[in-house]
Design an enzyme around this catalytic site. Structure first.
Site, PDB file in Angstrom:
ATOM      1  CG  HIS A 155      51.910  31.862  74.835  1.00 21.82           C
ATOM      2  ND1 HIS A 155      52.108  31.794  75.995  1.00 21.82           N
ATOM      3  CD2 HIS A 155      50.999  31.224  74.258  1.00 21.82           C
ATOM      4  CE1 HIS A 155      51.580  30.772  76.461  1.00 21.82           C
ATOM      5  NE2 HIS A 155      50.925  30.231  75.369  1.00 21.82           N
ATOM      6  CE  LYS A 206      51.124  34.534  67.689  1.00 22.07           C
ATOM      7  NZ  LYS A 206      51.082  33.189  68.043  1.00 22.07           N
ATOM      8  CB  THR A 259      48.582  33.473  64.494  1.00 22.58           C
ATOM      9  OG1 THR A 259      47.128  33.010  64.764  1.00 22.58           O
ATOM     10  CG2 THR A 259      48.947  34.608  64.419  1.00 22.58           C
ATOM     11  CB  THR A 260      52.889  30.374  65.419  1.00 19.37           C
ATOM     12  OG1 THR A 260      52.470  31.043  66.822  1.00 19.37           O
ATOM     13  CG2 THR A 260      54.515  30.477  65.768  1.00 19.37           C
ATOM     14  N   GLY A 274      46.425  28.258  68.222  1.00 16.60           N
ATOM     15  CA  GLY A 274      46.217  27.770  69.581  1.00 16.60           C
ATOM     16  C   GLY A 274      44.893  27.741  70.364  1.00 16.60           C
ATOM     17  CG  ASP A 330      48.157  25.077  72.178  1.00 13.57           C
ATOM     18  OD1 ASP A 330      49.107  25.641  71.295  1.00 13.57           O
ATOM     19  OD2 ASP A 330      47.508  26.104  72.760  1.00 13.57           O
TER      20      ASP A 330
END
Length: 152
Positions: free
Chosen positions: A19, A23, A47-48, A66, A71
């Site tokens: 989240h 990160k 993004t991660t 996500g 996810d």
């Protein structure tokens, strides 16, 4: 439902998720364990994954972000037995708009009995476990048997 064995190979397929407020912690964790992680196949939500690739210099197969379905994509890969381990640094103090997706990801990881770390301490235990560096077996639902029984 009956269960069957699944072999997790020496080269694990690891999903990395965090989240927003977590990160940087995940990036730092990846930097700390870079040598070990580089021996495995890494996936991440958008993004991660891009941040880890940029800051920890690790090759990542980035999926969608996500909230945009990443996810859900990971959940699909888990159900298809393409993900062996889930490292998910989630923020228990802040709700996210895609909370139902997060819950679904946790549920499917539990159904398919993959190792899951939801904080740094557990991730450290997991990556330093002897099982992490070797072939290991886990019990999973026997979906083929389930389907045969349902179609009688």
């Amino acid at each position: 439902m009956q269960s069957t064995a699944r072999t997790l190979s020496v080269n694990k397929h690891i999903a990395l998720v965090a989240h927003d407020h977590c990160k940087q912690d995940l990036i730092n964790w990846c930097k700390t364990h870079r040598t070990l992680l580089a021996q495995h196949t890494l996936y991440a939500t958008g993004t991660t994954g891009n941040l880890i690739q940029k800051e920890a210099n690790l090759p990542i197969k980035s999926l969608l972000s996500g909230p945009m379905g990443g996810d859900q994509q990971l959940g699909g890969l888990i159900a298809e037995k393409q993900i062996d381990v889930l490292i998910f640094f989630w923020d228990p103090m802040n709700a996210v708009p895609h909370d139902p997706d997060v819950k679904a990801l946790m549920r499917i990881a539990t159904v398919w009995n993959i190792p899951v770390a939801m904080n740094m301490a557990t991730a450290d235990f997991l990556i330093t476990s002897p099982s992490f560096a070797q072939e290991t077996q886990v019990r999973i639902p026997d979906y083929d048997g389930y389907l045969k029984e349902r179609l009688k």
